[in-house]
Design a protein around this motif. Structure first.
Motif, PDB file in Angstrom:
ATOM      1  N   CYS A  84       0.818  -1.218   0.000  1.00 19.11           N
ATOM      2  CA  CYS A  84       0.000   0.000   0.000  1.00 19.11           C
ATOM      3  C   CYS A  84       0.850   1.265   0.000  1.00 19.11           C
ATOM      4  O   CYS A  84       0.526   2.226  -0.703  1.00 19.11           O
ATOM      5  N   GLU A  85       1.922   1.290   0.762  1.00 18.05           N
ATOM      6  CA  GLU A  85       2.777   2.477   0.808  1.00 18.05           C
ATOM      7  C   GLU A  85       3.449   2.702  -0.537  1.00 18.05           C
ATOM      8  O   GLU A  85       3.521   3.824  -1.032  1.00 18.05           O
ATOM      9  N   LYS A  86       3.901   1.623  -1.150  1.00 18.26           N
ATOM     10  CA  LYS A  86       4.539   1.742  -2.471  1.00 18.26           C
ATOM     11  C   LYS A  86       3.533   2.269  -3.493  1.00 18.26           C
ATOM     12  O   LYS A  86       3.862   3.123  -4.315  1.00 18.26           O
ATOM     13  N   ALA A  87       2.302   1.764  -3.432  1.00 14.36           N
ATOM     14  CA  ALA A  87       1.270   2.241  -4.357  1.00 14.36           C
ATOM     15  C   ALA A  87       0.992   3.723  -4.132  1.00 14.36           C
ATOM     16  O   ALA A  87       0.902   4.496  -5.093  1.00 14.36           O
ATOM     17  N   ALA A  88       0.857   4.142  -2.871  1.00 14.35           N
ATOM     18  CA  ALA A  88       0.580   5.554  -2.565  1.00 14.35           C
ATOM     19  C   ALA A  88       1.720   6.442  -3.066  1.00 14.35           C
ATOM     20  O   ALA A  88       1.477   7.503  -3.653  1.00 14.35           O
ATOM     21  N   GLY A  96      10.049   4.421  -2.546  1.00 17.06           N
ATOM     22  CA  GLY A  96      11.145   4.188  -1.615  1.00 17.06           C
ATOM     23  C   GLY A  96      11.357   5.263  -0.570  1.00 17.06           C
ATOM     24  O   GLY A  96      12.413   5.323   0.038  1.00 17.06           O
ATOM     25  N   VAL A  97      10.363   6.103  -0.334  1.00 15.44           N
ATOM     26  CA  VAL A  97      10.518   7.181   0.647  1.00 15.44           C
ATOM     27  C   VAL A  97      10.286   6.650   2.060  1.00 15.44           C
ATOM     28  O   VAL A  97      11.104   6.856   2.942  1.00 15.44           O
ATOM     29  N   TRP A  98       9.181   5.978   2.283  1.00 18.27           N
ATOM     30  CA  TRP A  98       8.834   5.465   3.607  1.00 18.27           C
ATOM     31  C   TRP A  98       8.828   3.943   3.572  1.00 18.27           C
ATOM     32  O   TRP A  98       8.388   3.344   2.592  1.00 18.27           O
ATOM     33  N   ALA A  99       9.239   3.319   4.649  1.00 20.27           N
ATOM     34  CA  ALA A  99       9.301   1.855   4.729  1.00 20.27           C
ATOM     35  C   ALA A  99       7.924   1.225   4.869  1.00 20.27           C
ATOM     36  O   ALA A  99       7.729   0.069   4.483  1.00 20.27           O
ATOM     37  N   SER A 100       6.974   1.963   5.412  1.00 17.95           N
ATOM     38  CA  SER A 100       5.630   1.419   5.629  1.00 17.95           C
ATOM     39  C   SER A 100       4.653   2.578   5.795  1.00 17.95           C
ATOM     40  O   SER A 100       5.051   3.743   5.943  1.00 17.95           O
ATOM     41  N   ALA A 101       3.369   2.223   5.815  1.00 10.44           N
ATOM     42  CA  ALA A 101       2.340   3.234   6.062  1.00 10.44           C
ATOM     43  C   ALA A 101       2.500   3.822   7.468  1.00 10.44           C
ATOM     44  O   ALA A 101       2.303   5.024   7.663  1.00 10.44           O
ATOM     45  N   ASN A 102       2.846   2.988   8.447  1.00  8.75           N
ATOM     46  CA  ASN A 102       3.059   3.504   9.807  1.00  8.75           C
ATOM     47  C   ASN A 102       4.210   4.500   9.841  1.00  8.75           C
ATOM     48  O   ASN A 102       4.117   5.541  10.493  1.00  8.75           O
ATOM     49  N   ALA A 103       5.305   4.199   9.138  1.00 11.53           N
ATOM     50  CA  ALA A 103       6.445   5.123   9.091  1.00 11.53           C
ATOM     51  C   ALA A 103       6.033   6.436   8.428  1.00 11.53           C
ATOM     52  O   ALA A 103       6.424   7.517   8.879  1.00 11.53           O
ATOM     53  N   HIS A 104       5.211   6.346   7.386  1.00 11.07           N
ATOM     54  CA  HIS A 104       4.726   7.544   6.694  1.00 11.07           C
ATOM     55  C   HIS A 104       3.885   8.387   7.655  1.00 11.07           C
ATOM     56  O   HIS A 104       4.097   9.598   7.775  1.00 11.07           O
ATOM     57  N   ALA A 129       0.885  -4.415  11.645  1.00 11.47           N
ATOM     58  CA  ALA A 129       2.188  -3.940  12.112  1.00 11.47           C
ATOM     59  C   ALA A 129       2.748  -2.862  11.198  1.00 11.47           C
ATOM     60  O   ALA A 129       3.558  -2.041  11.619  1.00 11.47           O
ATOM     61  N   TYR A 130       2.328  -2.847   9.922  1.00 14.86           N
ATOM     62  CA  TYR A 130       2.832  -1.884   8.952  1.00 14.86           C
ATOM     63  C   TYR A 130       1.847  -0.752   8.664  1.00 14.86           C
ATOM     64  O   TYR A 130       2.184   0.205   7.998  1.00 14.86           O
ATOM     65  N   GLY A 131       0.624  -0.873   9.160  1.00 19.80           N
ATOM     66  CA  GLY A 131      -0.404   0.125   8.910  1.00 19.80           C
ATOM     67  C   GLY A 131      -0.967  -0.012   7.503  1.00 19.80           C
ATOM     68  O   GLY A 131      -0.694  -0.991   6.798  1.00 19.80           O
ATOM     69  N   HIS A 132      -1.763   0.956   7.103  1.00 19.47           N
ATOM     70  CA  HIS A 132      -2.345   0.967   5.761  1.00 19.47           C
ATOM     71  C   HIS A 132      -2.521   2.422   5.337  1.00 19.47           C
ATOM     72  O   HIS A 132      -2.821   3.281   6.163  1.00 19.47           O
ATOM     73  N   VAL A 133      -2.332   2.692   4.044  1.00 16.99           N
ATOM     74  CA  VAL A 133      -2.441   4.048   3.522  1.00 16.99           C
ATOM     75  C   VAL A 133      -3.132   4.022   2.171  1.00 16.99           C
ATOM     76  O   VAL A 133      -3.019   3.040   1.425  1.00 16.99           O
TER      77      VAL A 133
END
Length: 174
Positions: A84-88, A96-104, A129-133
């Motif tokens: 999901c983070e890669k798609a966003a 490659g900016v954030w490792a996960s939605a939670n990190a974002h 654990a990684y969240g969702h965005v």
């Protein structure tokens, strides 16, 4: 000298394989099926819609409109599940900016926990654990992966549980 030549010959196929694998992850295969059923709807969230795919020149161009166009062009695609983070990020033309939605969520600002997210803003959930965005549609809904098991449109941010809030539309950066 012979060992060096052997290592170069062995390294070349490995590098080609790595590039090929990266290409598969960067551009998931399209899924022809965009038909969603009532079984795909979160019972407490109402409904969501599948909009027709359209080729839009601005897709992934760093704008909110381009981000929405990117998601619309990928509706029904299952290749982005668990990315999901890669798609966003890809919807804004970066990766490659954030490792996960939670990190974002943790690194982005300002954070808003109420109100209707403006078009193109990032919307977040604390569902793993990684969240969702995903990306807000500006009308209280969103585009994201994992909507009925594929990229889709949710009519409300309550489609997923544990909604966190939103951050403004912009090209992701740290």
């Amino acid at each position: 000298m012979r060992k060096t030549a052997l290592l170069v010959r062995l390294a070349k196929p490995v590098a080609v394989a790595a590039v090929a694998a990266a290409a598969v992850l960067a551009a998931p295969a399209a899924n022809a099926s965009t038909t969603l059923t009532a079984a795909d709807v979160h019972p407490a969230a109402g409904t969501f819609s599948v909009l027709p795919e359209a080729a839009v020149d601005g897709s992934g161009d760093g704008t909110a409109a381009g981000a929405i166009a990117w998601y619309k062009a990928h509706l029904g695609n299952t290749g982005w599940e668990h990315y999901c983070e890669k798609a966003a990020e890809n919807s804004y033309g970066t990766t490659g900016v954030w490792a996960s939605a939670n990190a974002h969520w943790n690194g982005a600002s300002p954070k808003h926990t109420s109100g209707t997210p403006p078009v193109g803003s990032f919307v977040y959930w604390n569902i793993s654990a990684y969240g969702h965005v995903g990306i807000a549609d500006g009308n209280g809904g969103f585009y994201a992966t994992s909507v009925g098991g594929k990229i889709g449109h949710g009519s409300s941010t309550s489609y997923f549980s544990n909604y966190r809030g939103w951050t403004p539309a912009s090209v992701p950066h740290q």
